[in-house]
Scaffold this motif. Structure first.
Motif, PDB file in Angstrom:
ATOM      1  N   GLY A  86     -46.597  72.485  51.004  1.00 46.99           N
ATOM      2  CA  GLY A  86     -46.117  71.663  49.901  1.00 46.99           C
ATOM      3  C   GLY A  86     -47.191  71.469  48.840  1.00 46.99           C
ATOM      4  O   GLY A  86     -46.946  71.605  47.639  1.00 46.99           O
ATOM      5  N   SER A  87     -48.401  71.178  49.284  1.00 46.90           N
ATOM      6  CA  SER A  87     -49.451  70.928  48.302  1.00 46.90           C
ATOM      7  C   SER A  87     -49.934  72.232  47.670  1.00 46.90           C
ATOM      8  O   SER A  87     -50.427  72.227  46.551  1.00 46.90           O
ATOM      9  CB  SER A  87     -50.598  70.134  48.925  1.00 46.90           C
ATOM     10  OG  SER A  87     -51.558  70.982  49.456  1.00 46.90           O
ATOM     11  N   VAL A  88     -49.762  73.345  48.385  1.00 45.22           N
ATOM     12  CA  VAL A  88     -50.091  74.626  47.749  1.00 45.22           C
ATOM     13  C   VAL A  88     -49.113  74.888  46.604  1.00 45.22           C
ATOM     14  O   VAL A  88     -49.494  75.388  45.541  1.00 45.22           O
ATOM     15  CB  VAL A  88     -50.059  75.784  48.770  1.00 45.22           C
ATOM     16  CG1 VAL A  88     -50.257  77.124  48.087  1.00 45.22           C
ATOM     17  CG2 VAL A  88     -51.149  75.585  49.813  1.00 45.22           C
ATOM     18  N   VAL A  89     -47.866  74.496  46.799  1.00 45.14           N
ATOM     19  CA  VAL A  89     -46.883  74.620  45.718  1.00 45.14           C
ATOM     20  C   VAL A  89     -47.374  73.839  44.493  1.00 45.14           C
ATOM     21  O   VAL A  89     -47.415  74.359  43.377  1.00 45.14           O
ATOM     22  CB  VAL A  89     -45.499  74.095  46.162  1.00 45.14           C
ATOM     23  CG1 VAL A  89     -44.553  74.004  44.983  1.00 45.14           C
ATOM     24  CG2 VAL A  89     -44.916  74.975  47.243  1.00 45.14           C
ATOM     25  N   THR A  90     -47.768  72.602  44.736  1.00 45.63           N
ATOM     26  CA  THR A  90     -48.266  71.789  43.624  1.00 45.63           C
ATOM     27  C   THR A  90     -49.474  72.440  42.973  1.00 45.63           C
ATOM     28  O   THR A  90     -49.528  72.623  41.749  1.00 45.63           O
ATOM     29  CB  THR A  90     -48.700  70.395  44.131  1.00 45.63           C
ATOM     30  OG1 THR A  90     -47.675  69.872  44.953  1.00 45.63           O
ATOM     31  CG2 THR A  90     -48.985  69.472  42.984  1.00 45.63           C
ATOM     32  N   ALA A 123     -54.511  81.858  43.688  1.00 45.48           N
ATOM     33  CA  ALA A 123     -54.920  80.557  44.228  1.00 45.48           C
ATOM     34  C   ALA A 123     -54.222  80.305  45.562  1.00 45.48           C
ATOM     35  O   ALA A 123     -54.833  79.791  46.506  1.00 45.48           O
ATOM     36  CB  ALA A 123     -54.592  79.447  43.237  1.00 45.48           C
ATOM     37  N   GLY A 124     -52.939  80.668  45.640  1.00 40.48           N
ATOM     38  CA  GLY A 124     -52.204  80.495  46.894  1.00 40.48           C
ATOM     39  C   GLY A 124     -52.826  81.316  48.004  1.00 40.48           C
ATOM     40  O   GLY A 124     -53.003  80.845  49.135  1.00 40.48           O
ATOM     41  N   ALA A 125     -53.183  82.573  47.674  1.00 38.21           N
ATOM     42  CA  ALA A 125     -53.787  83.445  48.679  1.00 38.21           C
ATOM     43  C   ALA A 125     -55.117  82.884  49.149  1.00 38.21           C
ATOM     44  O   ALA A 125     -55.431  82.891  50.339  1.00 38.21           O
ATOM     45  CB  ALA A 125     -53.972  84.850  48.102  1.00 38.21           C
ATOM     46  N   ILE A 139     -50.352  85.301  53.319  1.00 39.70           N
ATOM     47  CA  ILE A 139     -49.004  85.606  52.833  1.00 39.70           C
ATOM     48  C   ILE A 139     -48.228  84.316  52.602  1.00 39.70           C
ATOM     49  O   ILE A 139     -47.553  84.154  51.577  1.00 39.70           O
ATOM     50  CB  ILE A 139     -48.259  86.507  53.833  1.00 39.70           C
ATOM     51  CG1 ILE A 139     -48.942  87.863  53.918  1.00 39.70           C
ATOM     52  CG2 ILE A 139     -46.805  86.687  53.417  1.00 39.70           C
ATOM     53  CD1 ILE A 139     -48.446  88.732  55.045  1.00 39.70           C
ATOM     54  N   SER A 140     -48.366  83.372  53.532  1.00 40.10           N
ATOM     55  CA  SER A 140     -47.586  82.142  53.356  1.00 40.10           C
ATOM     56  C   SER A 140     -48.076  81.380  52.120  1.00 40.10           C
ATOM     57  O   SER A 140     -47.270  80.813  51.379  1.00 40.10           O
ATOM     58  CB  SER A 140     -47.606  81.295  54.620  1.00 40.10           C
ATOM     59  OG  SER A 140     -48.616  80.333  54.585  1.00 40.10           O
ATOM     60  N   GLY A 141     -49.396  81.405  51.869  1.00 31.81           N
ATOM     61  CA  GLY A 141     -49.913  80.767  50.664  1.00 31.81           C
ATOM     62  C   GLY A 141     -49.365  81.434  49.405  1.00 31.81           C
ATOM     63  O   GLY A 141     -49.016  80.765  48.426  1.00 31.81           O
ATOM     64  N   MET A 142     -49.280  82.771  49.418  1.00 30.65           N
ATOM     65  CA  MET A 142     -48.786  83.485  48.249  1.00 30.65           C
ATOM     66  C   MET A 142     -47.310  83.173  48.013  1.00 30.65           C
ATOM     67  O   MET A 142     -46.875  83.004  46.866  1.00 30.65           O
ATOM     68  CB  MET A 142     -48.978  84.993  48.439  1.00 30.65           C
ATOM     69  CG  MET A 142     -50.430  85.415  48.253  1.00 30.65           C
ATOM     70  SD  MET A 142     -50.792  87.050  48.907  1.00 30.65           S
ATOM     71  CE  MET A 142     -49.889  88.075  47.791  1.00 30.65           C
ATOM     72  N   ALA A 180     -46.985  79.942  46.429  1.00 29.10           N
ATOM     73  CA  ALA A 180     -47.332  80.051  45.012  1.00 29.10           C
ATOM     74  C   ALA A 180     -46.137  80.556  44.205  1.00 29.10           C
ATOM     75  O   ALA A 180     -45.843  80.044  43.117  1.00 29.10           O
ATOM     76  CB  ALA A 180     -48.522  80.985  44.835  1.00 29.10           C
ATOM     77  N   ILE A 181     -45.440  81.552  44.740  1.00 28.08           N
ATOM     78  CA  ILE A 181     -44.279  82.083  44.010  1.00 28.08           C
ATOM     79  C   ILE A 181     -43.213  81.000  43.874  1.00 28.08           C
ATOM     80  O   ILE A 181     -42.610  80.824  42.808  1.00 28.08           O
ATOM     81  CB  ILE A 181     -43.728  83.335  44.722  1.00 28.08           C
ATOM     82  CG1 ILE A 181     -44.767  84.452  44.633  1.00 28.08           C
ATOM     83  CG2 ILE A 181     -42.413  83.781  44.105  1.00 28.08           C
ATOM     84  CD1 ILE A 181     -44.457  85.663  45.459  1.00 28.08           C
ATOM     85  N   GLY A 182     -43.021  80.233  44.975  1.00 29.55           N
ATOM     86  CA  GLY A 182     -42.098  79.101  44.904  1.00 29.55           C
ATOM     87  C   GLY A 182     -42.511  78.139  43.803  1.00 29.55           C
ATOM     88  O   GLY A 182     -41.678  77.658  43.021  1.00 29.55           O
ATOM     89  N   GLY A 183     -43.812  77.871  43.717  1.00 32.05           N
ATOM     90  CA  GLY A 183     -44.328  76.961  42.701  1.00 32.05           C
ATOM     91  C   GLY A 183     -44.077  77.482  41.293  1.00 32.05           C
ATOM     92  O   GLY A 183     -43.737  76.722  40.378  1.00 32.05           O
ATOM     93  N   ILE A 184     -44.235  78.792  41.103  1.00 34.17           N
ATOM     94  CA  ILE A 184     -44.032  79.386  39.779  1.00 34.17           C
ATOM     95  C   ILE A 184     -42.578  79.231  39.339  1.00 34.17           C
ATOM     96  O   ILE A 184     -42.284  78.822  38.214  1.00 34.17           O
ATOM     97  CB  ILE A 184     -44.427  80.877  39.800  1.00 34.17           C
ATOM     98  CG1 ILE A 184     -45.943  80.996  39.968  1.00 34.17           C
ATOM     99  CG2 ILE A 184     -43.973  81.577  38.525  1.00 34.17           C
ATOM    100  CD1 ILE A 184     -46.408  82.392  40.298  1.00 34.17           C
TER     101      ILE A 184
END
Lengths: 333, 497, 328
Positions: A89-93, A120-122, A235-238, A241-245
């Motif tokens: 969740g916070s990676v999304v932010t 950044a997510g990666a 991969i999960s971080g990336m 990130a895509i979700g966040g975008i």
């Protein structure tokens, strides 16, 4: 028995016919039970409120679901290895704030914002993965710590005021249409296909299942544990990130709380879709169905006029019940 | 010294598991103040008998008497109430808490039923420890103690529960010489206090040192009970082996080739102290030894599963300083592990996925899998090993033990290793599957593979090996040619000369 | 002899005293050297009042942590308790002392709920407590349409703002909860079982005790501390806000982990309090140094994860040294 003790006949020439087992009715039912639940839910809500089945509402539901699905796919990957990533969740932010920063505070082109956010997510996933694989912290502890690092970074980058008003080409990702279908749905479809392929047809994908199914045997089979684990978190971080975008592009603004509410649904969706928290079981299709169920429950609540303030209550209950169901199913096996 | 009524009498106990008669009318008794040693090869039924005694397994037939009284209902609770206590090899202690807290866990002494009475707990614990001659401060945390002292605390814990029948299962396997002495003086104190001790051990010298009587078991049957003073170690060993090897083993000896694996001066963890061995192509080398002698650990170390150091490690003509499992797979070493549920199988994955797991990187070097190739590989090994049912989608958890073992072997052979370490190849599988596994091993060796086979079953070692190494306390204690008789090997394994 | 002294010194530095103490001392020296306001009485008193809530929560979390669980719901449960507390006083005219009891009961109820999720339903503690967090936040938001409840009786402000025997009442609360926790952990059989749950649950079951019961009670206790903290918080603000406690669970978790490592079966009430004080001083010090709020969280998170990693590595090193000693 005699035959087997006779050496000459155990030569590997005899032609064994492979059995292709027809799945039992019970199995078919349990395989489609989630889809069935989704359909029942849809029918139920549309009976109570005719607006639900309108095309405009359905497209809206899908568009809303898009970031949720992508983030849940990230959690699915981590679940497959038997871990959990509480930082998603916070990676999304954090990543959407990174993209917001690039878009509004620099002269860089809009696509660079996407690269920066995914990078950044990666990076965040890399650090989480290292803490788990090398320092050997439990995944819940490591990722919970990273939750607050990510949140803190989002605050730090944003400073005092939120970012908003992004260029149209970026907003297109969240609001645009291609061939009459919203962009977020295209993005989800492409990512789902890539992830499905990755999990099914690559050795790395297979190794993730192996680690979740039995880490000892995975190591003894020559799978490089640390490297595989770290790549799962990257991969999960990336994906987060895509979700966040997508989210940032749809809202046309980012703030410091936008990702937090995604964590609980991201835990519940894969589990409802048949991905076991214990690892080694599950996949893309189930998670998509699970995410849709989550979204439709909340959307249905809106349509039925239930105050959205109660949403978290429902999500909390759904998380507990779905994980409980997972525990029961595992015990039965 | 012995009373007239035995503390414990187990009469004609029988116990069957599906397909196996684990105990066949076994009788056993124990007097107060006596150390009764129980010996037998692996699988002789010692631990089943002890589990019946502890109430963990219900008996099928027979009777249990405590102090001459027959016990109609026997359960773990009843056993505990009657003073039966097991000192487990895996300790049941809380590492961060004090000795006294551990001794009284679950039966704390309290003031007003609410607060811990630490003073009296310390005092009591001190008394118990002193009574068995152990000099440990009850306030100190268990973490600070050595293995032997931890074992003493376990014994004290049992005594605090008023245990009168104490089962010590291989108590010295993890102890140093000095610690063993300490344990023995404790045992002597216990005897003096009238506690009866059942002592399971593989170490013959201990039998003479502390045993009063010895009972030998074999294949679930009682072979005999004797006074230790009246029997020689040779006689005990003969009783343990007893039968002639009449199983047929399909080993077709062939001329060994070059050296495939050579290890010199290998050390790993606490159990592997100095291992030197060599395996040639075309050869099955047996690695024998008692439980706890470091056989399995040797296998794990060679494969890189555990950290190890060696003066010299040469595999397939190349020297290596370090090795890890993924390197081992790449250079052509395979380990078919002892504990297949833990280290071999992916129980919730399908047969197909299990079978291709090790060879994934070999058959798909660029990381992208082709389902047709995967299926072909898996099918090949299903056919080769006649895995039943031949259903690739079957979850391996649902297969029988023999077929699971075939999956584990198949998964390794699919990676085409040249050196194969196989640990307990036939443990827990039925007779038919056993002889199949043996023929595979024979064919593998004769087609030029080098095989290192670890086995607890003497007939298997004798029947399958071209050469036999025997391990004793972390070292290779002897090397024997094919045709050596079992007694000589067992002596070497027990450290008797 | 010399080696023995060295060993004792090592034991003192690394084992007997929670590692966080040393970090705490260094930090205090740094903050007081860089700003003269840090070591003043006013600042200390202020810290006490602000910190009561966190320290009380830490004391509950440490109990759960010793059993091997992670407690992430107490921030939200505290908010909910505050809402219930205010609601019964405002809408039902309940006298404050009764309302306080109800707040504690709500806390215990939700703690017990966590315990039931973990023991009977077999849900990993971090998921169970996250679920409870969602449930509690949802209820806290829903019960008054997301609005703050104000207009509490005047008398109620005493708890958070007045002194008793010249000592602020929140400080009394800390002292009481601290004593309660350390008595429970050190002086009662319950404490022994809590440590046993984390150290070797199997051993506890073998001794014939109902392990599940003690586990549920450990979570209930953490819920109780959330209920107590809610009273102080609500009284200080003289209003209940439905999301006031969110984020608090992280600080409490961090305090508990720093005060006694994340390893199950270890930890003390003192460690929990020291860990909490560490967090308070870090936050306070960052404020005094004039670091902007939006940077504080980033520093906070990073310091924390670094501290967890460091204390884990120290822990492992100590274990290794101990093993080597034994080998000799």
């Amino acid at each position: 028995m005699n035959k087997k003790n006779n050496l000459a006949e155990t030569e590997m020439t005899e032609d064994v016919q492979l059995i292709h087992e027809k799945p039992s009715i019970g199995k078919i039912l349990s395989r489609f039970s989630r889809l069935g639940a989704l359909l029942l839910l849809c029918i139920g809500i549309s009976l109570l409120n005719q607006n639900f089945l309108k095309v405009s509402n359905l497209i809206n539901v899908f568009r809303q679901a898009a970031p949720q699905i992508v983030i849940s796919l990230g959690m699915t990957i981590v679940f497959l290895t038997g871990g959990i990533d509480l930082s998603l969740g916070s990676v999304v932010t954090m990543t959407s704030v990174v993209s917001g920063y690039v878009l509004t505070q620099t002269e860089l082109p809009w696509w660079f914002a996407i690269i920066a956010a995914i990078g950044a997510g990666a990076l965040s996933g890399f650090v989480t993965g290292q803490l788990i694989a090398i320092v050997k912290l439990p995944s819940a502890v490591a990722s919970y710590g990273m939750l607050w690092v990510g949140r803190g970074l989002a605050f730090a980058i944003m400073g005092a005021s939120p970012f908003f008003s992004f260029p149209d080409s970026f907003r297109y990702l969240g609001r645009g249409y291609l061939l009459g279908i919203p962009m977020p749905i295209w993005i989800v479809a492409i990512i789902a296909l890539i992830m499905g392929w990755f999990l099914k047809y690559t050795t790395l994908g297979r190794s993730l299942y192996a680690i979740g199914a039995n880490p000892h045997a995975a190591r003894a089979s020559g799978i490089k544990l640390s490297r595989t684990l770290v790549s799962a978190y990257i991969i999960s971080g990336m994906l987060a990130a895509i979700g966040g975008i997508i989210l940032a592009a749809r809202l046309n603004a980012v703030d410091q709380d936008m990702g937090a509410s995604f964590l609980l649904p991201a835990i519940a969706s894969p589990v409802m879709g048949g991905t076991s928290m214990a690892g080694g079981q599950g996949g893309v299709a189930g998670t998509i169905i699970g995410s849709l169920i989550m979204i439709i429950v909340t959307n249905g609540m809106n349509l039925l006029g239930i105050n959205s303030l109660w949403q978290q209550l429902v999500t909390g209950i759904v998380v507990v019940l779905s994980v409980w169901l997972d525990v029961i199913m595992r015990k039965r096996n | 010294m012995k009373g007239n009524t035995p503390l414990l009498e187990m009469k004609e106990i029988s116990k069957s598991f599906p397909g196996v008669k684990a105990l066949d009318h076994v009788s056993f008794d124990l007097f107060p103040g006596e150390v009764h040693v129980l010996v037998g090869e692996n699988g002789a039924g010692k631990s089943t008998l002890m589990k019946v005694l502890a109430g963990a397994y219900p008996k099928d037939e027979g009777e249990i008497f405590i102090n001459g009284e027959t016990q109609s209902r026997w359960s773990p609770t009843a056993a505990r109430a009657q003073g039966v206590a097991m000192v487990y090899q895996e300790f049941t202690l809380l590492p961060f808490r004090s000795v006294a807290e551990n001794i009284f866990l679950g039966r704390e002494k309290t003031l007003a039923g609410l607060f811990l009475d630490k003073a009296s707990m310390h005092q009591e614990a001190g008394k118990i420890l002193k009574s068995i001659g152990v000099d440990v401060d009850p306030r100190v945390s268990v973490l600070e103690l050595g293995v032997a002292e931890q074992q003493m605390v376990e014994i004290a814990k049992a005594l605090a529960m008023d245990a009168r029948i104490l089962v010590l299962d291989e108590p010295t396997s993890a102890l140093s010489l000095r610690e063993i002495e300490q344990l023995f003086s404790t045992v002597a104190k216990l005897k003096k206090n009238g506690v009866g001790i059942i002592y399971i051990s593989h170490r013959m010298e201990e039998l003479k040192q502390i045993g009063d009587r010895v009972t030998v078991m074999r294949d679930g049957q009682l072979i005999g009970t004797r006074e230790v003073a009246d029997i020689t170690i040779d006689e005990v060993i003969t009783m343990m082996i007893g039968r002639e090897i009449n199983e047929l083993f399909p080993r077709h000896h062939c001329q060994p080739g070059e050296v495939a694996l050579s290890v010199k001066g290998m050390k790993s963890g606490k159990k592997v102290k100095n291992v030197n061995l060599e395996v040639h192509f075309g050869e099955i080398v047996g690695l024998s030894g008692l439980v706890g002698s470091g056989r399995t650990e040797t296998a794990r170390a060679i494969f890189g599963l555990d950290h190890m150091t060696a003066d010299d490690l040469e595999i397939l003509g190349k020297k290596y300083k370090h090795i890890d499992p993924s390197l081992a797979v790449d250079i052509g070493v395979g380990l078919i592990p002892e504990d297949r549920r833990r280290d071999g199988l992916f129980p919730i994955l399908s047969m197909e996925k299990n079978l291709v797991m090790v060879c994934l990187r070999k058959i798909f070097p660029n990381g992208v899998m082709k389902p047709s190739v995967e299926k072909k590989t898996a099918t090949e090994y299903v056919k080769k090993f006649d895995i039943q049912p031949p259903a690739l989608d079957r979850i391996v958890h649902h297969l029988s033990g023999g077929n699971q073992q075939k999956v584990v072997i198949g998964k390794w052979l699919a990676a085409k290793p040249r050196v194969i370490i196989i640990d307990e190849p036939t443990r827990g599988i039925d007779v038919g599957a056993k002889s199949e596994v043996h023929s595979f091993m024979d064919r593998l060796a004769n087609s030029g593979h080098a095989i290192l086979m670890i086995s607890s079953e003497m007939p298997e070692i004798l029947g399958m090996s071209d050469r036999i190494y025997v391990m004793h306390e972390g070292k290779v204690a002897g090397e024997f040619p094919r045709g050596t008789d079992s007694e000589e090997i067992l002596r070497c394994a027990m450290g008797v000369n | 002899m010399k080696a023995n002294n060295g060993k004792q010194l090592r034991q003192f530095i690394l084992e007997k005293v929670p590692t966080v103490t040393w970090i705490l001392i260094v930090m205090m020296i740094y903050f007081s050297a860089s700003n003269s306001n840090f070591l003043t009485f006013a600042n200390a008193a202020n810290l006490c009042r602000q910190g009561a809530i966190l320290l009380i929560l830490c004391l509950g979390v440490i109990v759960v942590k010793i059993t091997g669980g992670i407690e992430l719901s107490n921030g939200a449960v505290m908010s909910l308790c505050g809402m219930v507390l205010a609601w019964v006083m405002v809408n039902m005219n309940m006298p404050p002392y009764l309302a306080i009891i109800i707040s504690m009961l709500v806390g215990i109820l939700f703690g017990t709920l966590n315990g039931i999720f973990v023991t009977f339903m077999g849900i990993p503690s971090f998921v169970a407590t996250l679920g409870t967090q969602g449930i509690a936040v949802g209820l806290a938001l829903g019960m008054n349409n997301g609005n703050v409840i104000g207009g509490l009786p005047e008398k109620f402000s005493i708890i958070g703002n007045d002194n008793f025997l010249n000592i602020p009442i929140p400080l009394w609360a800390i002292i009481l909860v601290f004593i309660l926790t350390s008595v429970l952990l050190n002086k009662t059989p319950f404490g022994v079982y809590v440590y046993a749950l984390g150290g070797n649950e199997e051993a506890l079951k073998l001794s014939g005790k109902p392990a599940w019961l003690y586990k549920v009670l450990a979570y209930s206790y953490s819920g109780l501390t959330a209920g107590i903290a809610a009273c102080i918080l609500t009284s200080r603000n003289m209003a209940a806000q439905p999301t006031v406690g969110l984020g608090m669970e992280f600080e409490a978790f961090a305090g508990a982990v720093l005060g006694g490592s994340y390893i199950a079966g270890k930890g003390t009430a003192m460690g929990g309090v020291l860990g909490g004080i560490f967090i308070l001083i870090l936050r306070n010090g960052l404020n005094i140094l004039g670091i902007p709020t939006y940077l504080q969280l980033a520093i906070f998170g990073t310091v924390l994860i670094t501290a967890i990693v460091l204390s884990t590595l120290v822990e492992r090193r100590v274990q290794k040294m101990r093993d080597e000693e034994r080998e000799e």
